[in-house]
Design an enzyme around this catalytic site. Sequence first.
Site, PDB file in Angstrom:
ATOM      1  N   ARG A   1      78.016  29.194  77.123  1.00  0.00           N
ATOM      2  CA  ARG A   1      77.091  29.744  76.927  1.00  0.00           C
ATOM      3  C   ARG A   1      76.858  28.728  76.165  1.00  0.00           C
ATOM      4  NH1 ARG A   1      75.447  32.781  72.921  1.00  0.00           N
ATOM      5  NH2 ARG A   1      76.990  34.260  73.663  1.00  0.00           N
ATOM      6  N   TYR A  45      78.853  33.771  64.671  1.00  0.00           N
ATOM      7  CA  TYR A  45      80.396  34.607  65.247  1.00  0.00           C
ATOM      8  C   TYR A  45      81.096  33.601  66.226  1.00  0.00           C
ATOM      9  CZ  TYR A  45      77.012  34.725  69.397  1.00  0.00           C
ATOM     10  OH  TYR A  45      75.875  34.844  70.302  1.00  0.00           O
ATOM     11  N   HIS A  57      72.471  33.930  73.650  1.00  0.00           N
ATOM     12  CA  HIS A  57      72.631  34.829  74.269  1.00  0.00           C
ATOM     13  C   HIS A  57      71.278  35.459  74.223  1.00  0.00           C
ATOM     14  CE1 HIS A  57      73.397  38.710  76.810  1.00  0.00           C
ATOM     15  NE2 HIS A  57      72.680  39.223  75.668  1.00  0.00           N
TER      16      HIS A  57
END
Length: 369
Positions: free
Chosen positions: A263, A276, A267
């Site tokens: 990805r 992160y 998200h």
Amino acid sequence: MPDLDPAVDYVQLLTPEGERVEHPDYSFDGDDEAIRGLYRDMVLTRRLDVEATALQRHGELGLWAQLLGQEAAQIGAGRALRRQDFVFPTYREHGVAWCRGVDPLQLLGLFRGVDQGSWDPTEHNFHLYTIVIGSQMLHATGYAMGVQRDGAVGTGDPDRDTAVVAHFGDGASSQGDVNEAFVFAASYQAPVVFFCQNNQWAISEPTTRQSVIPIYRRADGFGFPGIRVDGNDVLATYAVMQTALQRARDGGGPTLVEAYTYRMGAHTTTDDPTRYRHSDEVEHWKLKDPIARVESYLRRGAGTDQSFFDQVAAEAEELGVHLREGCKALPEPVVTDLFDKVFTETPAELEAQRSEYADYLASFEEVGA
């Protein structure tokens, strides 16, 4: 942070540099014209994703689940389907929806909050999006068992034999519903393909922290085949899904396909992935861009003329205009519509909740007056 260069064993037919390679068990049976069609699908799907993200940023959508970088996994899986096959998606399968003929504006209406999924699942053989993580796996398995009992499996009739596909992500693989679906599918040899798009991150949790073994190997414990495919390779994904779907249609039972992809975006539009994951990880995966590798092959290996790429780019521009204008023409969401389409006959308790919520909303209007 996932390893930038994991020792990944997967099916690959088109390298990141755009070179065709052979695999002993899988091959792409289409010609260069078919590859051009897959390229077009991926470019238009990416444009849909980019436009929807921009519309959300401008306040036209409440949320959008991005698929940037996962176009090959979705288009390869979507184009391998036959008309009678049935798909159970999560909330990110915009490319599969495109392959099944769902108007992208209907996807935008869902994320705008003006409907709860306005397309007819029976018209497209594509179920409504599922927000509850993993629940569609049991739905797909149950549907597949029904197909089996209707005698639409193993007849030898290519227009009748049916496969079911359940899409899920690496995060959903930690849910109990997924494992329960595996148990029932294996026990009844249900004609279902479990298609996991492993994009490396379950929101902010890396796959390596969720599973100590590759996801596709979980199938071993349930007694059916598992295969890992390069999810950024549309040719390999198509070939692997063709085989898995035909196995299901022939009565061979379930298969777990892990599409190893990434990805590249967030998200959802409420997520900040810079909190992160590191930028060098994203840059590493950009070199494996699923669209760029097909373009490289078409230009060098297939000698495709520039006019084709110009035509696709122009079509993408037209799609962008259609989405922007169409989305802005959609009505404003009516919050109390959330109570519709919950039951065939609305029970008194739900009617009371609707009335109470309407009074609550009206109280703000009174304060404003």
